[in-house]
Design a protein around this motif. Structure first.
Motif, PDB file in Angstrom:
ATOM      1  N   MET A  37       0.847  -1.195   0.000  1.00  0.00           N
ATOM      2  CA  MET A  37       0.000   0.000   0.000  1.00  0.00           C
ATOM      3  C   MET A  37       0.886   1.250   0.000  1.00  0.00           C
ATOM      4  SD  MET A  37      -2.938   1.085   2.722  1.00  0.00           S
ATOM      5  CE  MET A  37      -3.757   2.678   2.613  1.00  0.00           C
ATOM      6  N   GLN A  85       2.013   4.902   0.731  1.00  0.00           N
ATOM      7  CA  GLN A  85       1.754   5.889   1.769  1.00  0.00           C
ATOM      8  C   GLN A  85       2.020   7.290   1.202  1.00  0.00           C
ATOM      9  OE1 GLN A  85       0.618   4.990   4.832  1.00  0.00           O
ATOM     10  NE2 GLN A  85       0.708   2.818   4.259  1.00  0.00           N
ATOM     11  N   LYS A 140       2.343  11.242   1.384  1.00  0.00           N
ATOM     12  CA  LYS A 140       2.776  12.120   2.464  1.00  0.00           C
ATOM     13  C   LYS A 140       2.084  13.476   2.386  1.00  0.00           C
ATOM     14  CE  LYS A 140       5.936   8.862   2.905  1.00  0.00           C
ATOM     15  NZ  LYS A 140       5.885   7.598   2.117  1.00  0.00           N
ATOM     16  N   GLU A 173       4.774  16.224   6.334  1.00  0.00           N
ATOM     17  CA  GLU A 173       5.653  15.057   6.265  1.00  0.00           C
ATOM     18  C   GLU A 173       6.730  15.230   5.201  1.00  0.00           C
ATOM     19  OE1 GLU A 173       2.825  11.395   7.767  1.00  0.00           O
ATOM     20  OE2 GLU A 173       2.499  12.178   5.735  1.00  0.00           O
ATOM     21  N   GLY A 189       9.893   6.482   3.169  1.00  0.00           N
ATOM     22  CA  GLY A 189       9.122   7.329   4.080  1.00  0.00           C
ATOM     23  C   GLY A 189       9.473   7.015   5.518  1.00  0.00           C
ATOM     24  N   ARG A 190       8.497   6.581   6.283  1.00  0.00           N
ATOM     25  CA  ARG A 190       8.771   6.181   7.667  1.00  0.00           C
ATOM     26  C   ARG A 190       9.564   4.882   7.724  1.00  0.00           C
ATOM     27  NH1 ARG A 190       6.298   9.352  11.352  1.00  0.00           N
ATOM     28  NH2 ARG A 190       4.607  10.698  10.603  1.00  0.00           N
ATOM     29  N   GLN A 191       9.500   4.116   6.644  1.00  0.00           N
ATOM     30  CA  GLN A 191      10.279   2.891   6.506  1.00  0.00           C
ATOM     31  C   GLN A 191      11.285   3.057   5.369  1.00  0.00           C
ATOM     32  OE1 GLN A 191       9.775   0.439   8.742  1.00  0.00           O
ATOM     33  NE2 GLN A 191       8.122   1.676   9.645  1.00  0.00           N
ATOM     34  N   GLU A 196       9.323   1.096   1.133  1.00  0.00           N
ATOM     35  CA  GLU A 196       7.868   1.144   1.074  1.00  0.00           C
ATOM     36  C   GLU A 196       7.418   0.860  -0.353  1.00  0.00           C
ATOM     37  OE1 GLU A 196       7.192   4.484   4.626  1.00  0.00           O
ATOM     38  OE2 GLU A 196       6.489   4.919   2.608  1.00  0.00           O
TER      39      GLU A 196
END
Length: 269
Positions: free
Chosen positions: A1, A3, A5, A9, A171-173, A176
């Protein structure tokens, strides 16, 4: 999925990406014949920690270092060691940080001393292909448009485009959705939307596109032992257009290089 931003972000992601860019710029002054890659790795670790961030690669999947440093025929994921770098080497340096809740992931292939004209051309065309891909990061286009632009630019020069390794969402990972291959059909793959963030990273070989995975679980080399080049930027789609989160400006400043290659993709937000 995928993500997508928000603008807030994206601002944080840009800070993380720019810290990687600053790290590579700092290293650019230190990369020279006789220096060891483990020394460069320690410099990067200290620089990242001194800025309040964490090296994103260290410990990721068990990786033992802060940098992936891949000389000559190593494509990616080279492990730093105590062997001095030789004159005429090319050195792919891939760096990641985790800062402000987001990952920055960014790479550049350096010339160590004098390298052959053949290798200089490989580096030039590979970096050109990166920007060809970035140009396709437009709202409504698809991942395959990025992939095809990179592939066409490199294969017309007779270079091998690596299939087994790809770019990715970031991103946060670290990794992704979506995957971003460096080959593919235009009009295929996921649709690009505002807020998508990608780590686009052509991995291009002077000879065959085929690679070998080594027993250390990380190192990847070209099957024919010819040189490989690797360049990577973090980029997002913002207001329908491509915007760079990372920059090579710090490297260019350190090396005395003048370039306006990023001008079309630089937006303040």
């Amino acid at each position: 999925m995928i993500q997508l931003k928000t603008i807030e972000e994206l601002r944080l992601m840009k800070q993380s990406a720019r810290l990687v860019s600053q790290t590579l710029g700092m290293l650019a002054k230190e990369i020279k014949p006789g220096v060891t890659t483990i020394y460069l790795d320690k410099l990067a670790y200290d620089f990242i920690k001194d800025h309040g961030a964490e090296p994103a690669f260290l410990g990721y999947g068990g990786f033992p270092a802060s940098l992936c440093i891949s000389p000559n025929d190593q494509v990616v994921h080279g492990i730093p060691n105590a062997e001095p770098i030789k004159e005429g080497t090319i050195l792919s340096v891939d760096c990641g940080v985790f800062w402000n809740g987001f990952v920055g992931d960014h790479a550049y292939t350096f010339e160590v001393g004098e390298v052959s004209d053949e290798v200089k051309k490989l580096l030039r065309v590979t970096k050109e292909s990166l920007y060809k891909g970035i140009e396709q990061c437009v709202r409504g286009k698809r991942v395959g448009d990025i992939s095809n632009a990179i592939q066409k630019h490199c294969e017309k020069e007779g270079y091998g485009v690596v299939r087994e390794l790809v770019g990715h969402g970031v991103g946060r990972q670290m990794h992704e959705d979506p995957q971003v291959p460096n080959y593919g059909k235009p009009g295929s793959g996921k649709v690009l939307k505002d807020g998508i963030c990608l780590a686009i990273e052509p991995m291009i070989n002077l000879g065959t596109e085929k690679v070998k995975f080594h027993n250390d679980g990380w190192t990847v080399t070209t099957l024919d032992n010819q040189p490989s080049a690797h360049f990577e930027h973090d980029v997002c789609v913002y207001n329908g257009k491509p915007v760079l989160l990372s920059t090579y400006d710090y490297i260019y400043e350190a090396l005395g290089i003048r370039s306006d290659e990023e001008k079309a993709f630089q937006v303040d937000f």
